[in-house]
Scaffold this active site. Structure first.
Site, PDB file in Angstrom:
ATOM      1  N   CYS A  35       2.203   5.072   2.180  1.00 59.32           N
ATOM      2  CA  CYS A  35       0.948   5.825   2.142  1.00 59.32           C
ATOM      3  C   CYS A  35      -0.150   5.057   2.877  1.00 59.32           C
ATOM      4  CB  CYS A  35       0.545   6.067   0.688  1.00 59.32           C
ATOM      5  SG  CYS A  35      -1.026   6.899   0.518  1.00 59.32           S
ATOM      6  N   CYS A  68      -3.578   5.213   1.171  1.00 61.14           N
ATOM      7  CA  CYS A  68      -3.745   4.313   0.008  1.00 61.14           C
ATOM      8  C   CYS A  68      -3.869   2.857   0.465  1.00 61.14           C
ATOM      9  CB  CYS A  68      -2.536   4.400  -0.931  1.00 61.14           C
ATOM     10  SG  CYS A  68      -1.812   6.023  -1.108  1.00 61.14           S
ATOM     11  N   ASP A  69      -3.091   2.444   1.468  1.00 62.80           N
ATOM     12  CA  ASP A  69      -2.915   1.011   1.733  1.00 62.80           C
ATOM     13  C   ASP A  69      -3.530   0.497   3.029  1.00 62.80           C
ATOM     14  OD1 ASP A  69      -1.534   0.893  -0.614  1.00 62.80           O
ATOM     15  OD2 ASP A  69       0.443   0.997   0.302  1.00 62.80           O
TER      16      ASP A  69
END
Ligand SMILES: Cc1cc2nc3c(=O)[nH]c(=O)nc-3n(C[C@H](O)[C@H](O)[C@H](O)COP(=O)(O)OP(=O)(O)OC[C@H]3O[C@@H](n4cnc5c(N)ncnc54)[C@H](O)[C@@H]3O)c2cc1C
Length: 312
Positions: A130, A133-134
């Site tokens: 992701c 997200c990261d």
């Protein structure tokens, strides 16, 4: 007893719920990740009515619209499902069970994992699924995206906002993003595309240091990296459907007709879990709405039988 229970709380599930409730069905939605897969992207520019918004914003808007109707929502995972001798469906979560006349399965897909040595040890230690997200964790680092789809291209474009170098590694001859994203990739000097190449191993002890390739790139079969983002498609969550006797195709996707009907009466399916070739928010939403209409017809056409059974 519900008229319709929808399994899946993504854009497909909530759209189906909105339409089912509009048609005066009593509706419940059960899901374990609110908003679903679309929340993984920060850039949705192909949903009619909105020129550009984030996936989370789109999911929130669709949910808000659905909850304008009297819909019951349950956060949880469906762990079992069966049909009783009266033809009602039982849907079982960890905490509750639901009885319903009809079902829409809108469970989407889980990400397909990169099955190479090093993956399991380094997942979440440099291996991510992701970018949204990261990506900030990889600021000023060198990363690669594995995959050639539009989603993979969008992951790379997002990463290029943080990273000085982003490789896209794809096993076929040409990546296949939407033309607009293909142009963005061409214009982004930080992104370099490596085609006809597979990752055969993820390298590193406690964090990713690189990957091994099945053919040399710039004279080496090792590419030094700080992170690797996997975007190689998904595996449909269709086990519950299979339990009800619903037909699946060879990829495990639920087979539906143009009205989102499965081969089992009273069971409908829509979105990323079904056998449609083109899987987008808008296609899932449309299939979900079709499914809700079919559930409405089924419940109404069988109302007399249902009421007799309930009285038995
Ligand atoms: C990186 C990326 C970018 C994308 N960008 C775009 C874009 O720009 N535009 C676009 O239109 N599409 C885009 N897509 C595709 C889009 O996200 C999907 O087509 C869409 O979200 C599918 O929605 P869905 O509701 O069918 O499935 P999902 O969103 O996957 O929802 C399924 C839901 O069911 C739940 N569930 C599954 N099993 C169970 C169970 N047993 N019990 C309870 N709940 C369960 C899941 O947790 C989830 O909440 C993108 C996808 C990715 C990965």
């Amino acid at each position: 007893m519900y008229d319709l229970v929808i399994i899946g709380s993504g854009v497909t599930g909530y759209s189906a719920a909105m339409y089912g409730a509009r048609l005066d069905l009593s509706v419940a939605v059960i899901g374990n990740v609110d908003g679903g897969t679309i929340t993984l992207t920060d850039d949705v520019a192909n949903y009619p009515g909105y020129i550009q918004l984030t996936g989370k914003e789109l999911a929130d808007k669709i949910k808000e619209h659905a909850l304008d109707y009297p819909i019951f929502t349950e956060m949880g995972t469906v762990i079992d499902i069966f049909r009783d001798e009266q033809n009602f469906f039982y849907i079982v979560t960890e905490n509750k069970s639901f009885l319903t006349k009809s079902i829409i399965i809108a469970t989407g897909m889980k990400e397909r994992e990169l099955e190479v040595p090093g993956h399991d040890q380094l997942k979440n230690k440099g291996v991510s699924y992701c970018a949204l997200c990261d990506a900030p964790l990889y600021k000023d680092k060198v990363v690669a995206v594995v995959g050639g789809s539009d989603s993979a291209a969008k992951e790379a474009l997002l990463l290029a906002k943080y990273c000085p170098k982003v490789y896209i590694i794809y096993r076929r001859e040409k990546i296949r993003p939407e033309p607009i994203n293909a142009t963005r990739i061409e214009r982004e000097s930080k992104i370099e595309v490596i085609t006809n190449t597979n990752v055969t191993e993820i390298l590193g002890q406690n964090k990713v240091t690189g990957v091994k390739l099945d053919r040399p790139y710039n004279g080496s079969d090792v590419l030094n990296l700080d992170g690797i983002f996997v975007a190689i498609g998904g595996i449909p969550y269709s086990e519950l459907a299979a339990k009800l006797g619903v037909n699946l195709n060879e990829k495990g996707e639920i087979k539906i007709d143009r009205s989102s009907r499965t081969n089992v009466e009273g069971v409908y399916a829509a979105g990323d879990v079904v056998d449609s070739e083109f899987k987008q928010a808008i296609t899932g939403v449309a299939e979900g709405v079709n499914a809700a209409y079919q559930a409405y017809k089924y419940v109404n056409e069988n109302e007399f039988i249902f009421s007799c059974r309930q009285e038995e």
